[in-house]
Design a protein around this motif. Structure first.
Motif, short mmCIF file in Angstrom:
data_model
loop_
_atom_site.label_atom_id
_atom_site.label_comp_id
_atom_site.label_asym_id
_atom_site.label_seq_id
_atom_site.Cartn_x
_atom_site.Cartn_y
_atom_site.Cartn_z
N PRO A 57 -41.75 -95.08 -28.30
CA PRO A 57 -41.91 -94.04 -27.27
C PRO A 57 -43.25 -94.20 -26.55
O PRO A 57 -44.26 -94.60 -27.14
CB PRO A 57 -41.88 -92.74 -28.07
N TRP B 120 -34.89 -100.98 -40.63
CA TRP B 120 -34.39 -100.28 -39.42
C TRP B 120 -33.08 -100.90 -39.01
O TRP B 120 -32.86 -102.11 -39.17
CB TRP B 120 -35.40 -100.44 -38.28
N THR C 215 -29.72 -100.12 -35.92
CA THR C 215 -29.09 -99.27 -34.92
C THR C 215 -27.73 -99.86 -34.60
O THR C 215 -27.49 -101.05 -34.83
CB THR C 215 -29.96 -99.18 -33.65
N PHE D 38 -35.43 -102.42 -26.51
CA PHE D 38 -35.95 -101.35 -27.36
C PHE D 38 -37.47 -101.37 -27.31
O PHE D 38 -38.10 -102.43 -27.20
CB PHE D 38 -35.48 -101.54 -28.81
N TYR E 217 -41.64 -104.94 -26.20
CA TYR E 217 -40.20 -104.72 -26.09
C TYR E 217 -39.47 -105.72 -26.99
O TYR E 217 -39.91 -106.87 -27.16
CB TYR E 217 -39.72 -104.93 -24.66
N GLN F 254 -39.31 -95.73 -35.23
CA GLN F 254 -39.39 -94.94 -34.01
C GLN F 254 -38.78 -95.64 -32.79
O GLN F 254 -38.79 -95.09 -31.69
CB GLN F 254 -40.86 -94.62 -33.72
N LEU F 255 -38.28 -96.86 -32.97
CA LEU F 255 -37.72 -97.59 -31.84
C LEU F 255 -36.63 -96.81 -31.14
O LEU F 255 -35.81 -96.14 -31.78
CB LEU F 255 -37.16 -98.94 -32.30
N GLN F 256 -36.62 -96.92 -29.83
CA GLN F 256 -35.58 -96.28 -29.03
C GLN F 256 -35.26 -97.18 -27.84
O GLN F 256 -36.02 -98.10 -27.51
CB GLN F 256 -36.03 -94.92 -28.55
N ILE F 257 -34.13 -96.94 -27.22
CA ILE F 257 -33.74 -97.74 -26.07
C ILE F 257 -34.68 -97.47 -24.90
O ILE F 257 -34.89 -96.31 -24.51
CB ILE F 257 -32.29 -97.45 -25.66
#
Length: 710
Positions: free
Chosen positions: A709, A665, A667, A706, A687, A56-59
């Protein structure tokens, strides 16, 4: 920040502070030191991001440094940011210092150490020190050590000369000639910052002395001579006057501190010149050594040399990891040291004795005039090497059968009698090469399991040493431009590409006339810079011809014969300049994997798992594993059962299951993540952050964080 109020009882202040500290301990976790802590573990117990939710990691935010001038080329961005409270401190790829809000990436302040002048250069992090309300960031830029107020970004005027100390001046009787430019941060013990240095790798380099400076005043506190002076231990391992002219033996990868014992651990590189040592006969202490020094005085406690009389540029490239080993029912505090050779040395922290047996084995002798190779080298029995140390023709590969035939022909022409085959005038195959095994990112160590994680390169290269001065012959029917082009193909193309477009993380030289003057280019060709050797002794005044080619000049000017230079020098130089063993298309000449990630159990010395790291999709064969790529930068391991790493040349940032090595994972970044990540927590949110190298389109590079949410 709490300010003093005279109307509040002291005891009440104490209660409030204690309560506040407990809340911050629960909700915040810093990354206060390069590689996470003074032990260089690159470990964090944080587990809010774990293998169950990492997908689920996002910037969370991106920070873009604002110090790049129009027309600038991108450079590798290697900074491992530190985090103190809610502030992140980092340097840019142009070597400016920044303070950033660690919650959102907003700039708080910046500091230009070059005061508007041209500057830059690779740098991997900064150092934080505080005493009461006095908070300082100490870092180096060029050949200066700076102290900057951590709250304002202003130089500390009482430190050195208005905030800086010149690292190349005469200090305590030691004249450091040549440039001295650290690329890794120092480490703090009490009121001292202890520094290594990057020096030239050529003849005439400065010695790599290790020094401690007072963090308040900048005054020199102590010096350890890595090339011993008369009367010092180790002096007998050199010619009598070597201390006057030999350089190198420098700690350029950073240091580790056992604050309880007051021991600083440093690992050194090879003496100069890297590939020819006729002027430095002997074992050459303290080159290629793991050193244990008294952090207060700089006195030697013990040393261990990993390579005797180095002729292969087998620097120890990273700080040792402080580890604990269970052996025969006892817990032993130890240091674990990664190497370019792929050996992992595990030594008792107090005595320097090896935890596992080490054999001194006979190695090949040199064919080069004047050279005297050391008869043996140390081979640890355990752990097994984590990269290949030998190859046969069956290990060769190429992009086509024609290319393979050519590679086999080259292979058969090279001298190769196993590892430690000395450089040869006809060419020697080095495996591992000088960029093989581990690099400056070093290892990550998980104290909860005793597992150490090491990323490594499978990067053989060709070393060809020749006399530095060669007789100049007459060149007929060629222009100055043509001669320069020919010289470029011999000495420069292996690193910068046949088409000048850049190769293997070395910069493109296309459009160099827009970025540098002819004199600047000529100077760099003559004396070198960083990993680039100088070619003044090889070119014999023909630097201008290469400049003419790079700048597109004198295409119609007939080349004239130069004076003949006699071939009488006893000096040799590696003319292939860290040359890769590739096919004609730049394809690695050995079968993959070309980069790996390894997990080793330090209690047993056994490999737990090994996986390819990175992928060249265009070279991956159908149905086969990823190819792995050359990798720079290290990993971090966390309490969430994860290992995070960029490092590869495919712009990927990955997370692996630390127990199995399974990829969980990944990206795609905007550039290569040639830096070690950091992780921290603010207000209960974790983070993961990494510095990203720029591109031609975005030369500044950036830092990206990263998180899960909100």
């Amino acid at each position: 920040m709490m300010r003093w109020r005279p109307d509040i009882p002291v005891i009440l202040i104490g209660i409030v502070i204690c309560a506040s500290c407990k809340r911050n301990e629960d909700r915040n976790k810093d990354w206060p030191v390069y590689k996470g802590d003074a032990a260089s573990t690159s470990y964090s117990p944080l587990d809010l991001i774990n293998k169950h939710n990492v997908g689920q990691l996002q910037i969370a935010w991106t920070f873009e440094p604002d110090d790049v001038k129009d027309g600038s080329m991108f450079g590798k961005y290697e900074c491992n940011p530190i985090v103190i409270g809610d502030v992140m401190y980092l340097t840019s790829a142009r070597h400016w210092l920044y303070a950033v809000n660690a919650r959102n990436g907003q700039k708080l302040w910046s500091f230009d150490p070059f005061d508007g002048e041209r500057g830059g250069g690779m740098y991997r992090g900064v150092t934080y020190w505080h005493e009461g309300v006095d908070e300082r960031i100490l870092f180096t830029a060029g050949n200066h050590l700076f102290a900057v107020d951590a709250k304002t970004g202003q130089p500390i005027q009482s430190f050195g000369n208005k905030g800086k100390v010149n690292l190349g001046i005469v200090l305590n009787g030691d004249t450091l000639s040549g440039w001295v430019i650290p690329t890794s941060p120092g480490i703090i013990h009490e009121d001292k910052i202890i520094l290594g240095s990057e020096v030239s790798e050529l003849y005439g380099a400065a010695p790599g002395y290790i020094r401690a400076f007072n963090v308040k005043t900048g005054a020199l506190e102590w010096t350890f001579h890595t090339i011993p002076l008369p009367g010092e231990m180790g002096y007998e391992t050199w010619p009598a006057d070597a201390w006057k002219y030999v350089g190198g033996a420098n700690c350029w990868g950073g240091m580790t501190l056992d604050s309880v014992r007051g021991i600083v651990f440093a690992a050194t590189g090879s003496p100069t010149y890297d590939y020819y040592g006729a002027d430095r006969k002997g074992a050459n202490l303290y080159g290629n050594c793991i050193l244990a020094l008294d952090a207060r005085t700089g006195k030697l406690i013990w040393h261990f040399q990993t390579v005797h009389h180095d002729l292969w540029d087998y620097d120890i490239p990273s700080p040792p990891n402080l580890v604990a080993v269970e052996k025969d029912g006892k817990r032993i505090d130890a240091v674990a040291q990664t190497t370019k050779t792929g050996f992992l040395f595990v030594l008792n922290r107090e005595t320097g004795e090896s935890i596992f047996p080490i054999d001194e084995r006979a190695v090949p002798k040199t064919n080069v005039q004047g050279e005297e190779t050391w008869a043996t080298q140390p081979f640890p029995v355990k752990p097994d090497p984590y990269v290949r140390q030998t190859i046969t023709e069956n290990d060769l590969t190429a992009s086509s059968q024609e290319a393979l035939d050519s590679i086999i022909k080259v292979f058969r022409s090279l001298r190769f009698e196993g590892m430690y085959t000395p450089p040869d005038p006809n060419g020697t195959l080095m495996i591992p090469g000088s960029r093989g095994g581990s690099e400056w990112g070093g290892a990550a160590y998980d104290p909860s399991t005793g597992i150490i994680y090491i990323n490594a390169n499978e990067s053989p290269e060709i070393a060809r040493v020749q006399r530095a001065k060669k007789e100049t012959s007459i060149v007929k029917n060629q222009t100055v431009y043509d001669v320069g082009k020919g010289l470029y193909q011999i000495y420069c193309a292996n690193c910068h590409g046949v088409d000048r477009g850049g190769l293997h993380n070395n910069p493109s030289l296309l459009g160099i006339d827009k970025r540098m003057t002819r004199q600047e280019v000529r100077n760099k060709i003559e004396v070198g810079a960083g990993r680039m050797p100088g070619f003044a002794t090889v070119l014999n005044g023909q630097e201008d011809e290469i400049v003419a080619y790079l700048f597109g000049l004198q295409k119609n000017v007939q080349y004239r014969k130069r004076a003949v230079v006699s071939d009488t020098t006893a000096t040799f130089q590696n003319i292939t300049a860290y040359g890769y063993f590739n096919d004609a298309k730049g394809h690695p000449a050995i079968k993959p994997p070309w980069g790996t990630l390894n997990a080793i159990n330090l209690n047993t010395g056994e490999l737990v798992w090994k996986v390819p790291l990175g992928n060249y999709s265009e070279w991956q064969r159908e149905g086969e594993p990823p190819t792995g790529t050359e990798n720079y930068g290290g990993s971090i391991v966390t309490g969430g059962d994860l290992l995070f790493i960029g490092a590869t040349r495919d712009k990927k940032f990955r997370a692996f299951d630390k127990q199995t090595g399974a990829l969980v994972w990944e990206t795609t970044l905007r550039g290569n993540g040639h830096a070690s990540p950091s992780t921290y927590m603010i207000d209960g949110r974790q983070y993961i952050v990494i510095s990203v190298t720029g591109t031609r389109e975005e030369p500044s590079g950036h830092v990206v964080a990263f998180s899960l949410p909100e």
